[in-house]
Design an enzyme around this catalytic site. Structure first.
Site, short mmCIF file in Angstrom:
data_model
loop_
_atom_site.label_atom_id
_atom_site.label_comp_id
_atom_site.label_asym_id
_atom_site.label_seq_id
_atom_site.Cartn_x
_atom_site.Cartn_y
_atom_site.Cartn_z
N GLY A 129 30.29 28.93 -29.00
CA GLY A 129 30.88 27.82 -28.27
C GLY A 129 29.92 27.29 -27.22
N THR A 164 30.96 26.31 -35.63
CA THR A 164 30.95 26.78 -37.01
C THR A 164 31.78 28.06 -37.13
OG1 THR A 164 28.73 25.87 -37.26
CG2 THR A 164 29.42 27.50 -38.90
N GLU A 247 18.18 32.34 -32.02
CA GLU A 247 18.87 31.47 -32.98
C GLU A 247 17.87 30.65 -33.79
OE1 GLU A 247 22.07 29.08 -31.38
OE2 GLU A 247 22.12 27.78 -33.13
C1 LIG Z 1 25.54 22.14 -39.27
C2 LIG Z 1 25.74 22.24 -37.79
C3 LIG Z 1 26.31 23.39 -37.26
C4 LIG Z 1 26.52 23.48 -35.86
N1 LIG Z 1 27.12 24.61 -35.37
C5 LIG Z 1 27.33 24.72 -34.03
C6 LIG Z 1 27.98 25.87 -33.48
O1 LIG Z 1 28.39 26.78 -34.21
N2 LIG Z 1 28.16 25.93 -32.16
C7 LIG Z 1 27.74 24.95 -31.30
O2 LIG Z 1 27.91 25.10 -30.10
N3 LIG Z 1 27.15 23.82 -31.79
C8 LIG Z 1 26.93 23.68 -33.13
N4 LIG Z 1 26.35 22.55 -33.63
C9 LIG Z 1 26.04 21.44 -32.73
C10 LIG Z 1 24.55 21.26 -32.47
O3 LIG Z 1 24.02 22.30 -31.71
C11 LIG Z 1 24.41 19.89 -31.78
O4 LIG Z 1 24.81 18.91 -32.71
C12 LIG Z 1 22.97 19.62 -31.35
O5 LIG Z 1 22.61 20.46 -30.30
C13 LIG Z 1 22.77 18.14 -30.95
O6 LIG Z 1 23.73 17.75 -30.02
P1 LIG Z 1 24.58 16.41 -30.25
O7 LIG Z 1 25.19 16.46 -31.61
O8 LIG Z 1 25.51 16.27 -29.07
O9 LIG Z 1 23.55 15.26 -30.25
P2 LIG Z 1 22.94 14.49 -29.00
O10 LIG Z 1 22.58 15.47 -27.94
O11 LIG Z 1 23.85 13.37 -28.64
O12 LIG Z 1 21.60 13.92 -29.60
C14 LIG Z 1 21.58 12.85 -30.54
C15 LIG Z 1 20.15 12.50 -30.82
O13 LIG Z 1 19.54 11.98 -29.64
C16 LIG Z 1 18.21 12.43 -29.51
N5 LIG Z 1 18.03 13.09 -28.20
C17 LIG Z 1 18.97 13.64 -27.42
N6 LIG Z 1 18.42 14.16 -26.30
C18 LIG Z 1 17.09 13.95 -26.39
C19 LIG Z 1 15.99 14.26 -25.55
N7 LIG Z 1 16.15 14.91 -24.38
N8 LIG Z 1 14.75 13.90 -25.97
C20 LIG Z 1 14.57 13.25 -27.13
N9 LIG Z 1 15.59 12.90 -27.96
C21 LIG Z 1 16.83 13.25 -27.59
C22 LIG Z 1 17.95 13.38 -30.66
O14 LIG Z 1 17.23 12.70 -31.68
C23 LIG Z 1 19.30 13.73 -31.21
O15 LIG Z 1 19.27 13.92 -32.59
C24 LIG Z 1 26.14 22.42 -35.02
C25 LIG Z 1 25.56 21.26 -35.57
C26 LIG Z 1 25.36 21.16 -36.94
C27 LIG Z 1 24.77 19.90 -37.50
#
Ligand SMILES: Cc1cc2nc3c(=O)[nH]c(=O)nc-3n(C[C@H](O)[C@H](O)[C@H](O)COP(=O)(O)OP(=O)(O)OC[C@H]3O[C@@H](n4cnc5c(N)ncnc54)[C@H](O)[C@@H]3O)c2cc1C
Length: 373
Positions: A129, A164, A247
């Site tokens: 989480g 997940t 991780e």
């Molecule tokens: C298959 C899968 C399984 C997952 N499982 C888990 C889980 O079990 N537990 C959990 O906690 N999370 C989980 N996640 C979530 C995952 O960790 C987040 O989706 C990820 O950290 C990105 O955060 P966000 O989706 O909020 O994207 P955002 O933070 O909104 O980012 C969107 C895009 O903006 C760009 N960006 C953002 N910040 C920056 C920066 N500082 N510099 C440059 N570019 C930037 C990047 O290109 C990024 O792709 C999972 C995600 C996937 C796809």
């Protein structure tokens, strides 16, 4: 089929062969179908229990806590074999890979004695989480709070997303804000919470293929005993960054689509020779990435949490996997239905560069490496 032996490392090769034998016996008995991305999607508590019975969970954990006291290099051999077989390991993966090690690094003696035995026996299932609607890449922006109650317990309130396997988990790791702070990286703490605690609700977030592995987890004043804090209150940021290196630094960022490469190598005996060079390049890239994974494991054996090396492995591994899936799609000449390995990998692929930290974030971690003159 490629030979994955770990050079002349007899100890690692012994573990490798043990895992391979178990995997082969399950596969030949039809007890699992190799699938891409099965470390996240393939949930089979019986398979995890079979690994546990052979002492193959907690390989690196100290013997005094029930682990095998072996090296990360040995664990790497084990995880490579599980991943290349596409085995269903999701039930124990998070505990073995990162929550167990986090509890060992920072948890109190009470917490270690309470949680590690069930992790080692694959009797507990952990989910992560961390992410929230407003905190993904910017993880320190978490809004979930842990408020200390007068009786010393903590009361958790907030919402996690993309969790997940939360619908199958017995425990959840939670990053929460316990103290207001000027710097957002301060005042965060880590907790381990029972999923049966009153006030937790889990709802599915279907992925683009309609499959259910993601969830939203809501905490509505969930009471957590004080001893379930991992490490020092307020030290959560430093600890979670370390945890993320565990991780990101594993071979799942390279090998989650490996069953496709086996298929390409088998298919190509009869197929178009024009793919030979590309296949050769993919195999060579894999060799380099396996070396990098070995280096990350050796750094962990030195006691480090190799943040930058792990980010590099994840970034390069994700690119490799995308190119592998693309190659497999072209080699398979169009048979990409949802039941094929290629079809399954294509549906998992959009998540490769996002899960565990977005590619751009890996780049900025790598860019911040100390430059040694
Ligand atoms: C298959 C899968 C399984 C997952 N499982 C888990 C889980 O079990 N537990 C959990 O906690 N999370 C989980 N996640 C979530 C995952 O960790 C987040 O989706 C990820 O950290 C990105 O955060 P966000 O989706 O909020 O994207 P955002 O933070 O909104 O980012 C969107 C895009 O903006 C760009 N960006 C953002 N910040 C920056 C920066 N500082 N510099 C440059 N570019 C930037 C990047 O290109 C990024 O792709 C999972 C995600 C996937 C796809």
């Amino acid at each position: 089929m490629l030979d994955f032996a770990t050079g002349r490392d007899d100890a690692a090769n012994e573990v490798r062969l043990r895992v391979r034998e178990l995997v082969e016996s399950w596969k030949s008995a039809g007890r699992f179908e190799p699938r891409p991305d099965n470390w996240m999607r393939g949930f089979d508590p019986e398979f995890s229990a079979a690994l546990a019975e052979q002492g193959l969970i907690g390989l690196t954990w100290p013997v005094e806590y029930g682990g095998a006291g072996r090296r990360n290099v040995d664990r790497l051999a084990a995880t490579e074999e599980l991943l290349r077989a596409g085995a269903p390991v999701a039930a124990h993966w998070m505990a073995d890979r990162q929550i167990g090690p986090a509890v060992l690094r920072h948890g109190s003696e009470e917490l270690r004695r309470e949680l590690l035995p069930d992790m080692l026996a694959a009797k507990s299932v952990y989910c992560l989480g961390m992410s929230e609607p407003e905190a993904g890449s910017d993880l320190a922006a978490v809004r979930t709070t842990g408020r200390e109650a007068p009786d010393g317990t903590f009361v958790i309130r907030g919402r996690k997303v993309w969790t997940t396997n939360a619908h199958r988990a017995s425990h959840i790791y939670v990053l929460a804000r316990t103290d207001p702070a000027e710097r957002k990286h301060d005042g965060l703490s880590e907790f381990i919470i029972d999923m049966t605690s009153p006030g937790i609700s889990v709802s599915p977030i279907p992925d683009l293929a309609g499959q259910h592995h993601f969830n939203e987890v809501v905490f509505d004043d969930v009471v957590v005993p004080a001893h379930r804090i991992v490490g020092r209150r307020g030290n959560g940021w430093k600890q979670v960054v370390e945890q993320l290196s565990f991780e990101r630094g594993g071979p799942e960022r390279v090998l989650s689509s490996y069953p496709l490469l086996d298929q390409i190598l088998a298919d190509n005996k009869t197929a178009d020779e024009s793919f030979d060079e590309e296949i050769g390049r993919i195999v060579a890239r894999l060799a380099v990435l396996r070396r990098l994974a070995n280096r990350v494991a050796r750094r962990m054996d030195e006691g480090a949490a190799p943040v930058q090396e792990a980010a590099t492995l994840k970034l390069l591994g994700n690119g490799f996997e995308q190119d592998l899936v693309d190659l497999a799609r072209r080699v398979s000449a169009g048979s990409v239905g949802p039941d094929t390995l290629v079809g399954q990998a294509l549906m998992a692929m959009p998540g490769f560069t996002i899960r565990g930290g977005a590619a751009d974030v890996m780049l900025s971690l790598i860019a911040r490496q100390e430059v040694v003159a």
